[in-house]
Design a protein around this motif. Structure first.
Motif, PDB file in Angstrom:
ATOM      1  N   GLU A  78       0.777  -1.253   0.021  1.00 41.00           N
ATOM      2  CA  GLU A  78       0.025   0.055  -0.122  1.00 41.00           C
ATOM      3  C   GLU A  78       1.008   1.370  -0.075  1.00 41.00           C
ATOM      4  N   LYS A  79       1.943   1.287   0.613  1.00 41.07           N
ATOM      5  CA  LYS A  79       2.817   2.178   0.662  1.00 41.07           C
ATOM      6  C   LYS A  79       3.544   2.603  -0.667  1.00 41.07           C
ATOM      7  N   ILE A  80       3.726   1.590  -1.497  1.00 43.87           N
ATOM      8  CA  ILE A  80       4.312   1.781  -2.676  1.00 43.87           C
ATOM      9  C   ILE A  80       3.177   2.510  -3.579  1.00 43.87           C
ATOM     10  N   ARG A  81       2.154   1.810  -3.498  1.00 47.50           N
ATOM     11  CA  ARG A  81       1.065   2.563  -4.273  1.00 47.50           C
ATOM     12  C   ARG A  81       0.685   3.862  -4.127  1.00 47.50           C
ATOM     13  N   LEU A  82       0.694   4.455  -2.724  1.00 49.29           N
ATOM     14  CA  LEU A  82       0.306   5.515  -2.598  1.00 49.29           C
ATOM     15  C   LEU A  82       1.350   6.597  -2.884  1.00 49.29           C
ATOM     16  N   THR A  83       2.636   6.187  -2.550  1.00 42.22           N
ATOM     17  CA  THR A  83       4.018   6.715  -3.089  1.00 42.22           C
ATOM     18  C   THR A  83       4.093   7.120  -4.475  1.00 42.22           C
ATOM     19  N   GLU A 130      -6.029  -5.328  -2.509  1.00 36.91           N
ATOM     20  CA  GLU A 130      -6.616  -3.940  -1.844  1.00 36.91           C
ATOM     21  C   GLU A 130      -7.910  -4.348  -1.526  1.00 36.91           C
ATOM     22  N   VAL A 131      -8.743  -4.877  -2.290  1.00 35.56           N
ATOM     23  CA  VAL A 131     -10.233  -4.989  -1.883  1.00 35.56           C
ATOM     24  C   VAL A 131     -10.151  -5.892  -0.547  1.00 35.56           C
ATOM     25  N   GLY A 132      -9.523  -6.911  -0.616  1.00 39.69           N
ATOM     26  CA  GLY A 132      -9.722  -7.975   0.601  1.00 39.69           C
ATOM     27  C   GLY A 132      -8.940  -7.343   1.626  1.00 39.69           C
ATOM     28  N   ARG A 133      -8.062  -6.352   1.896  1.00 42.03           N
ATOM     29  CA  ARG A 133      -7.463  -5.908   2.670  1.00 42.03           C
ATOM     30  C   ARG A 133      -8.429  -4.672   3.548  1.00 42.03           C
ATOM     31  N   GLN A 134      -8.989  -4.034   2.674  1.00 43.18           N
ATOM     32  CA  GLN A 134     -10.111  -3.027   2.960  1.00 43.18           C
ATOM     33  C   GLN A 134     -11.458  -3.850   3.534  1.00 43.18           C
ATOM     34  N   LYS A 135     -11.519  -4.737   3.428  1.00 40.57           N
ATOM     35  CA  LYS A 135     -12.783  -5.604   3.729  1.00 40.57           C
ATOM     36  C   LYS A 135     -12.343  -6.189   5.314  1.00 40.57           C
ATOM     37  N   TYR A 136     -11.271  -6.601   5.336  1.00 38.49           N
ATOM     38  CA  TYR A 136     -10.997  -7.136   6.721  1.00 38.49           C
ATOM     39  C   TYR A 136     -10.413  -5.746   7.740  1.00 38.49           C
ATOM     40  N   GLU A 137      -9.874  -4.850   7.136  1.00 38.40           N
ATOM     41  CA  GLU A 137      -9.738  -3.577   7.922  1.00 38.40           C
ATOM     42  C   GLU A 137     -11.232  -3.001   8.591  1.00 38.40           C
ATOM     43  N   ARG A 138     -12.323  -3.075   7.833  1.00 38.06           N
ATOM     44  CA  ARG A 138     -13.524  -2.616   8.254  1.00 38.06           C
ATOM     45  C   ARG A 138     -13.864  -3.356   9.225  1.00 38.06           C
ATOM     46  N   PHE A 139     -13.832  -4.613   8.991  1.00 35.91           N
ATOM     47  CA  PHE A 139     -14.398  -6.000   9.973  1.00 35.91           C
ATOM     48  C   PHE A 139     -13.888  -5.756  11.120  1.00 35.91           C
ATOM     49  N   LEU A 140     -12.352  -5.691  11.275  1.00 37.05           N
ATOM     50  CA  LEU A 140     -11.684  -5.290  12.611  1.00 37.05           C
ATOM     51  C   LEU A 140     -11.967  -4.248  13.484  1.00 37.05           C
TER      52      LEU A 140
END
Length: 328
Positions: A78-83, A130-140
């Motif tokens: 994610e840091k690579i993507r944003l940078t 990315e979609v899976g990461r965001q899904k889990y972050e919302r869940f947590l």
């Protein structure tokens, strides 16, 4: 036949597990990346050449931002993507990389990690998209109770039926009244399990409710919140409003039956759905049917294309319902 759902909530513990025990020094990491390029993208010289360029861009990124120790997890990607979304000016020739090239670097890094590092045992698990990461972050961000309710429903959610029952009112004149006054509708959780796709849909609708009412757990949902979901559907003129409400009502009936919540705020919501209301006038034209029947247009070397056409022809030849096709 069950359908595989990607990024199931019961897999969130795996996401929380560390990817590596020890970080990679930059030179060691890039050595593995370049070895991975040779293995993963060797199907053609053109593809190999393009991904060697991506490896060069990745190395330039690490050098410019002085990343000396790499932990190849989702945060790293994610840091690579944003940078790189903002910065493309670290080419040795002094020219910025094209935006499309920069977008692909994070995907390239994830693919090499998943398809080379993981099989080689260099990392303990594959990285989520990315979609899976965001899904889990919302869940947590939900309460522990709600997390457990979702994980239980995901694997055990059952069909719910609305049953009319007669209740004692204690009124002697009750028998002379309209029969409906003595009938109370109750939600009964059946023994038959839901399929994975309906389960996933109902979970998403229930999470949408929490987002609308800005609450972190299903145990905080009140009867007034049902109206907020209805208002949300009305404001967006959603044709399947009854489906949204019925899905959430089914979810709440299940978790109430299992004791995750003390009361069910959706106990009085109708389970009747109008799933085909928005598509009942949509049919294939004769020309479209002719195209489907023309198997000369199928690339027989593409297994997925052959499979999809097979299902389309089965549906046509046997006059199958949509649900029957999906169940296959």
């Amino acid at each position: 036949m069950d359908i595989e759902i990607r990024h199931k909530y019961c897999g969130v513990d795996q996401y929380l597990a560390p990817v590596v025990v020890k970080s990679f020094p930059r030179d060691v990491f890039m050595k593995h990346v370049r070895e991975g390029v040779q293995v993963v993208f060797s199907r053609s010289n053109d593809i190999l050449k393009i991904n060697r360029v991506y490896a060069n861009v990745l190395e330039q990124y690490l050098e410019k931002y002085e990343v000396s120790d790499i932990v190849p997890d989702e945060s790293f990607i994610e840091k690579i993507r944003l940078t790189l979304k903002e910065d493309g000016l670290f080419n040795t020739r002094g020219k910025p990389y094209r935006e499309m090239t920069r977008k692909k670097i994070s995907r390239f890094a994830r693919q090499v990690i998943n398809e080379y590092f993981f099989p080689k045992g260099l990392v303990k698990r594959k990285l989520l998209i990315e979609v899976g990461r965001q899904k889990y972050e919302r869940f947590l961000k939900l309460t522990k109770n709600s997390q457990e309710a979702i994980k239980w429903f995901e694997g055990n959610g059952k069909v719910v039926r609305a049953l009319p029952v007669y209740v004692e009112t204690g009124d002697k004149d009750d028998l002379s009244r309209n029969g409906e006054s003595r009938i109370k509708r109750i939600l009964k959780v059946a023994d038959r399990k839901l399929l994975s796709v309906p389960n996933a849909t109902k979970i998403q609708q229930a999470l949408l409710l929490l987002k609308i009412i800005n609450k972190r757990g299903f145990e905080f949902v009140e009867e007034d919140d049902v109206g907020k979901l209805e208002e949300y559907c009305d404001q967006r003129n959603l044709k399947k409003k009854s489906d949204y409400l019925a899905d959430v009502a089914t979810f709440f009936a299940n978790i109430h039956d299992q004791g995750f919540i003390e009361s069910n705020p959706f106990a009085h919501v109708s389970l009747k759905k109008d799933a085909y209301s928005s598509v009942k006038n949509e049919f294939f034209s004769i020309e479209a049917i002719d195209k489907i029947k023309d198997i000369s247009t199928v690339n027989r070397k593409d297994k997925l294309e052959v499979r999809d056409r097979l299902f389309a022809l089965l549906g046509y030849d046997l006059a199958m319902r949509l649900g029957e096709i999906l169940s296959l």
